[in-house]
Scaffold this motif. Structure first.
Motif, mmCIF file in Angstrom:
data_model
loop_
_atom_site.group_PDB
_atom_site.id
_atom_site.type_symbol
_atom_site.label_atom_id
_atom_site.label_comp_id
_atom_site.label_asym_id
_atom_site.label_seq_id
_atom_site.Cartn_x
_atom_site.Cartn_y
_atom_site.Cartn_z
ATOM 1 N N TYR A 213 0.671 -1.017 -0.062
ATOM 2 C CA TYR A 213 -0.303 -0.050 0.123
ATOM 3 C C TYR A 213 0.837 0.979 0.099
ATOM 4 O O TYR A 213 1.105 1.720 0.962
ATOM 5 N N ASP A 216 -0.418 8.034 0.093
ATOM 6 C CA ASP A 216 -1.492 8.228 -0.297
ATOM 7 C C ASP A 216 -0.456 9.596 -0.354
ATOM 8 O O ASP A 216 -0.721 10.102 1.190
ATOM 9 N N ARG A 223 -0.292 10.710 3.404
ATOM 10 C CA ARG A 223 -0.787 9.376 4.269
ATOM 11 C C ARG A 223 -0.277 7.638 4.306
ATOM 12 O O ARG A 223 0.456 7.194 2.923
ATOM 13 N N HIS A 225 0.129 5.372 6.857
ATOM 14 C CA HIS A 225 -0.905 4.239 7.160
ATOM 15 C C HIS A 225 -2.151 4.465 6.625
ATOM 16 O O HIS A 225 -2.756 5.098 7.113
ATOM 17 N N THR A 226 -2.050 4.202 5.703
ATOM 18 C CA THR A 226 -4.139 4.631 5.208
ATOM 19 C C THR A 226 -4.982 3.663 5.373
ATOM 20 O O THR A 226 -4.548 2.777 6.400
ATOM 21 N N ARG A 227 -6.085 4.238 5.376
ATOM 22 C CA ARG A 227 -7.547 3.166 5.985
ATOM 23 C C ARG A 227 -7.239 1.411 5.611
ATOM 24 O O ARG A 227 -6.895 0.344 6.820
ATOM 25 N N GLU A 228 -7.037 1.099 4.261
ATOM 26 C CA GLU A 228 -6.831 -0.217 3.960
ATOM 27 C C GLU A 228 -5.146 -0.830 4.782
ATOM 28 O O GLU A 228 -5.563 -1.914 4.831
ATOM 29 N N ARG A 230 -4.030 -0.120 7.353
ATOM 30 C CA ARG A 230 -4.589 -0.832 8.381
ATOM 31 C C ARG A 230 -5.329 -2.164 8.987
ATOM 32 O O ARG A 230 -5.568 -2.326 9.981
ATOM 33 N N GLU A 231 -6.402 -1.738 7.702
ATOM 34 C CA GLU A 231 -7.265 -2.989 8.010
ATOM 35 C C GLU A 231 -6.247 -4.419 7.342
ATOM 36 O O GLU A 231 -6.954 -5.215 8.227
ATOM 37 N N GLU A 233 -3.543 -4.203 8.021
ATOM 38 C CA GLU A 233 -2.514 -5.249 9.239
ATOM 39 C C GLU A 233 -3.084 -5.780 10.440
ATOM 40 O O GLU A 233 -2.312 -6.861 10.917
ATOM 41 N N LYS A 234 -4.400 -5.506 9.884
ATOM 42 C CA LYS A 234 -5.223 -6.763 11.779
ATOM 43 C C LYS A 234 -5.709 -7.849 10.981
ATOM 44 O O LYS A 234 -5.893 -8.808 11.608
#
Ligand SMILES: [Zn+2]
Length: 249
Positions: A213, A216, A223, A225-228, A230-231, A233-234
């Protein structure tokens, strides 16, 4: 589009610029900003030098000979308002004055411009000296761990970047993905039996996500650490346990 909107937001400041701005040399811009910050002090002799740095770092020094500004050459030929913004940032730092947000914003907008980022990317590839000590550590082999993670989380499809251990056992930089050299560097602090392997796997997985990723860039924003990101990574099992381990390094 973003850039247009941003510059409109800057319009009140732009209209306040002296019309001479576009006819000034960089040294003249620094002299003028100096005068704005220190109206009662006679501006010293000012030398602005563009240097082939591997990054966008610039520096300013006050010596007996006057003010010496060394600017990364990625700013050579930058629009005058950008040079002015950088002058405010560097002189503001030198004299410990608050720097107006409009200037830091304008500076970041420029560095975030696609063509500027591409130039910096090329410059880093050529000039940056990256120390990569190779993937084989005393206790862990980074390529083996990479391929294991690759199979588990990326269907084995991720191309392997350069993998290396850092020179020192850094606690502040546990891992780092360098897109200019397509390299992942892992802190040597993990190359031991003392730290559970889970922590090392998590850090390498995190850096692999940086490869997957990209950063951005929008307007002046950057950015990492984008939202994708972070998702994704979980999806790492024992995500929280791994993060806890890092706190206790
Ligand atoms: Zn990260």
């Amino acid at each position: 589009m973003q850039v247009c909107q941003e510059s409109l937001a800057d319009a009140p400041i732009l209209s306040g610029l002296q019309t001479s701005l576009f006819f000034e040399s960089p040294a003249q811009i620094y002299a003028r900003v100096f005068g704005e910050l220190k109206p009662r002090t006679k501006p010293p002799a000012i030398r602005v030098e563009f240097r082939p740095f591997a990054n966008a770092d610039s520096s300013i020094r006050m010596t007996e000979a006057g003010l010496h500004v060394r600017v990364a050459d990625v700013f050579e030929g930058a629009p005058a308002p950008v040079t002015e913004a950088l002058a405010h940032i560097l002189l503001g730092k030198l004299f410990r004055r608050p720097i107006a947000r409009a200037y830091t914003h304008r500076y970041r907008l420029y560095l975030n411009r696609r063509d500027v980022r591409q130039r910096m990317h090329v410059v880093r590839q050529i000039r940056g000296r990256k120390f990569v000590s190779g993937p084989v550590g005393a206790h862990h082999h980074l390529e083996q761990i990479f391929e294991d993670l690759n199979a588990r989380f990326f269907d084995g499809l991720m191309g392997r970047p350069l993998l290396g251990w850092s020179r020192g056992a850094s606690r502040s930089m546990l891992g780092h993905f360098d897109p200019s050299h397509n390299a992942i560097i892992i802190s040597r602090i993990f190359d031991t039996n003392r730290v559970p392997k889970l922590a090392l796997e998590y850090v390498l997985f995190h850096e692999m996500l940086h490869l997957r990723y990209p950063v951005d860039h929008r307007g002046a924003r950057r950015r990492v650490h984008t939202r994708e990101f972070r998702e994704a990574e979980k999806r790492f099992p024992l995500f929280r346990e791994a993060k806890e381990l890092l706190k206790r390094l």
